[in-house]
Every structure is written in structure tokens, then in C-alpha cells.
Scaffold this motif. Structure first.
Motif, PDB file in Angstrom:
ATOM      1  N   LYS A  74     -45.481  51.382 -35.647  1.00 47.05           N
ATOM      2  CA  LYS A  74     -47.120  51.362 -35.697  1.00 47.05           C
ATOM      3  C   LYS A  74     -47.613  52.679 -36.031  1.00 47.05           C
ATOM      4  N   GLU A  78     -51.721  53.528 -32.203  1.00 46.80           N
ATOM      5  CA  GLU A  78     -51.537  52.164 -31.693  1.00 46.80           C
ATOM      6  C   GLU A  78     -50.314  51.922 -30.980  1.00 46.80           C
ATOM      7  N   THR A 122     -54.222  47.538 -24.446  1.00 48.26           N
ATOM      8  CA  THR A 122     -54.763  46.954 -25.763  1.00 48.26           C
ATOM      9  C   THR A 122     -56.075  46.788 -25.741  1.00 48.26           C
TER      10      THR A 122
END
Length: 401
Positions: A74, A78, A122
Motif C-alpha cells: 500500500k 496507508e 483505520t
């Protein structure tokens, strides 16, 4: 008696314990190091020697930082597990695709330094705040259920550095919506119809003195659906209904009052999605694209076309200086229109009030102006003033004044 041999934690147990510790105790602003972790009795038993923990973190980062179902990493922002040397040794596709022999892996594990280590969450704290605000504001949860849901969010989505919300916020009892399973099914069918650009058919209901839903008319309604809107703890559908001899006009319907909902003409076997809905461009007052300021212009989900409305905002004045306000007078206006109202001027003659302008549906504005009659006066348009006069006259007659 022989001493019981303490069993060493398995590799998978180490992985879980390290991940859980980092999840709860680190973020981008609060990284940690192996040295700090060794001093923490909650995790030190799962660290092992330098090569063991380095291998463990390297493998965890390799797994957690890959694209879902892919072999590429990623973007760095991220990555779920971050430490500086991961970028140096593994943070590119070429390193990942190399022949990773045991000897090379052992060498890297010994020279790799675990600095600036953290679990990248997240949800940011700001996003968690928004989720919790939504839970506390919803009208479909009682205080106990809301507090329990907030606790789960904070326990599973935040770190020890998060400033938890006050625990003793009292909620007021709100009227229950219709059966939640029915509402869930209605939303799913309507969303399917919107996605497929087809119509829906249903029975529209109202509540009786027995506190039950009853049809408001014998026949079913058929609508072209366009937008599902959440407002005030309820769900509304912006739609259009065809009437012979009239151009289709936007209408707004309570989804929790719908029963027996279906997509007419749908045939999965023949791959027929249903009856095509009326194109958006052919519906009066319907926005071609959704705008979040919709409710500011359609108070209490009124559906007539918004128009410019000029208002006089009344405010209490000082007795010795009629031009000076006693207190701010815009709170009620801001509660309903946010920052969308426009200040025009302050009157130079008595009563020295402020003139502002908003854009709103006449139906919604007429009822709102009556609700706040002590604080506001509608000046324009004249047709809206006449409508308010008619309503006031009807109230006078009703209460024999």
C-alpha cells in the motif's frame, strides 16, 4: 515437587499480543520502541531477543502493509504497521519479490532497527469523534444502548491517548420508528430501485389511535425514487409521482410509513429490472445532483420550490439606547440555517432591527415564521406574507380571539 516448566508463547500468540499492544498504545503521534516495550509488564514477556522480535515485526508488517489480495505494498501513508527500517529493507516491490533466503532474513533481522514503531489506525480521532457524536445524537437508541455502543467504539477504535467522551450525557426519549426490520427491508428495496433507475410500488400508511400503521388510501402508490435522506432520526425518500395532465413534481415520503413495497415489472429470469423511472431532468424542483444544504432550504422536509425570503430579525434593545442590543439575537436563525443566511443591513429607523435574507421553501418558512413569531418577521415575498396572514386569521377564528 518439581517446578512446573513455563511454556514459551507461540509465534502466533506473540503476533497477536504485540499487535494488540500496539493497537491500544501507539499511533502516528505516539510511536514506541523495543526498549520501551521491554519495560512494560503487559508486553515484555512476548518480546524475546532482538532477532525474534525483529523477525516478528518484519513479518507482521509484510502481511499488514500489502494491498488486499495483492503482492504490492500500500502507499506508505496507508501502512498498518510502521517502523523506519521497514521502508529501508522492505518498502518496495523489488525487495519484496527478491529470493528471501533464511540467511538473508537472519542478517536483516539482526541489523534492522525498530525505531518510530506504531500501529496506523483505520479511523483518526476526529473520525471517531464524529462516529460517537452520531451515536449520541441518534433518536433510535436509548441512553443505555448508546453508552454501551460508545464504549465499544472507544475500546476497539482508539488508543490510551484518546480523550474519552463524557459518560453521563442524558438522552431524551424519542418516538420509536416503525419495525426496524421492515425499515431495513424498505431501504434495501428502494436503494436497489435507485441503482437500477426503476420505480417502486407500496402502500402508504399513517398511525391510528391504536398506535398502529393503517393505509391512508385503498390504492397503492407508484413512485420514481431518486434520493434517500436521513433527517431528524427518520428516513425520507425524494421521489416523483405521475398525475395525468400534470408535469411530475418532487415529493417527499416517510420510508418508515411504507409497507408491501416492491419493484413492479421486475423479472430476474428475463433480466428485466422493472419499469423505468421518470428522468430527473423531467421532475420539477428535484435537484439533479444531491446537495447537503437541501434541508436548509426545505425546513422540516417541505418539498415546494425554495425562493429568496427577506426577514426582519427582532432583538431586545437597551432602554436608554434603542440602537443597542441587550443580547445576541441570531442563535435561533443559526440553529436552522447555519451560515447560509445573508446579513443585509441594520435599520436606521425604529425598531432598529436587522434585515437578513435566506433561501427557503414558502411552506416550510410560513410554519417556521409562526413558530418564531416573537423573533422574526417575514418582509418578502408578499405572497408568503399573505399566506402567513391567512394562517393567523384561521388561528384567531379557531381560538375565538
Amino acid at each position: 515437587m518439581a517446578k512446573r516448566k513455563i511454556q514459551k508463547p507461540t509465534r502466533f500468540e506473540r503476533m497477536y499480543k504485540v499487535w494488540d499492544y500496539l493497537r491500544k498504545n501507539t499511533d502516528r503521534r505516539h510511536p514506541t520502541s523495543i526498549a520501551k516495550m521491554r519495560k512494560d509488564e503487559n508486553i515484555n514477556a512476548y518480546i524475546g531477543d532482538k532477532e525474534t522480535i525483529n523477525r516478528l515485526l518484519k513479518d507482521m508488517a509484510n502481511i499488514m502493509n500489502l494491498e488486499d489480495g495483492g503482492s504490492d505494498y500500500k502507499p506508505e501513508a496507508e501502512w498498518r504497521l510502521y517502523f523506519d527500517d521497514f521502508k529501508k529493507f522492505y518498502g518496495d516491490k523489488e525487495r519484496y519479490e527478491r529470493d528471501d533466503s533464511d540467511e538473508d532474513d537472519s542478517y536483516i533481522a539482526n541489523v534492522m532497527r525498530i525505531k518510530n514503531l506504531y500501529y496506523n489506525r483505520t479511523f483518526s480521532e476526529k473520525e471517531v469523534d464524529s462516529i460517537i457524536e452520531g451515536i449520541m445524537a441518534t433518536r433510535t437508541l436509548d441512553s443505555k444502548s448508546a453508552q454501551e455502543l460508545v464504549r465499544k467504539v472507544e475500546d476497539n477504535m482508539t488508543t490510551v491517548f484518546y480523550k474519552r467522551t463524557p459518560r453521563h450525557i442524558c438522552k431524551v426519549q424519542e418516538p420509536e420508528l416503525a419495525d426496524r426490520e421492515l425499515l431495513k427491508d424498505n431501504l434495501a428495496i428502494i436503494q436497489k430501485a435507485i441503482d437500477d433507475n426503476v420505480r417502486i410500488q407500496f402502500r402508504f400508511n399513517g398511525y391510528s389511535y391504536e398506535k398502529k400503521l393503517e393505509p391512508v388510501r385503498e390504492e397503492s402508490d407508484e413512485l420514481s425514487p431518486y434520493y434517500i435522506v436521513a433527517s431528524g432520526g427518520k428516513y425520507y425518500l425524494l421521489a416523483a409521482k405521475e398525475y395525468e395532465g400534470y408535469k411530475p413534481n418532487m415529493s417527499i415520503w416517510r420510508i418508515d410509513l411504507m409497507t408491501d413495497i416492491e419493484i413492479p415489472g421486475r423479472n430476474d429470469r428475463l433480466h428485466i429490472k422493472g419499469i423505468p423511472r421518470i428522468p430527473k431532468k423531467n421532475v420539477s424542483n428535484l435537484p439533479e445532483k444531491w446537495s447537503e444544504d437541501f434541508q436548509l432550504k426545505h425546513l422540516n422536509m417541505s418539498f415546494d420550490k425554495p425562493v429568496p425570503v427577506t426577514l426582519r430579525i427582532k432583538s431586545e434593545k437597551c432602554e436608554d439606547n434603542p440602537k443597542k442590543r441587550v443580547r445576541p439575537g441570531y442563535t435561533f436563525l443559526h440553529d436552522w440555517f447555519g451560515d447560509s443566511f445573508t446579513y443585509i443591513r441594520t435599520e436606521k429607523e425604529p425598531p432598529y432591527d436587522d434585515i437578513v435574507r435566506v433561501e427557503c421553501s414558502p411552506y416550510g418558512m410560513a410554519h417556521w415564521a409562526l413558530q418564531y413569531s416573537e423573533l422574526v418577521e417575514v418582509l418578502e415575498p408578499e405572497s408568503l406574507r399573505e399566506d402567513i396572514k391567512i394562517k393567523i386569521k384561521a388561528l384567531n377564528e379557531k381560538y375565538s380571539l
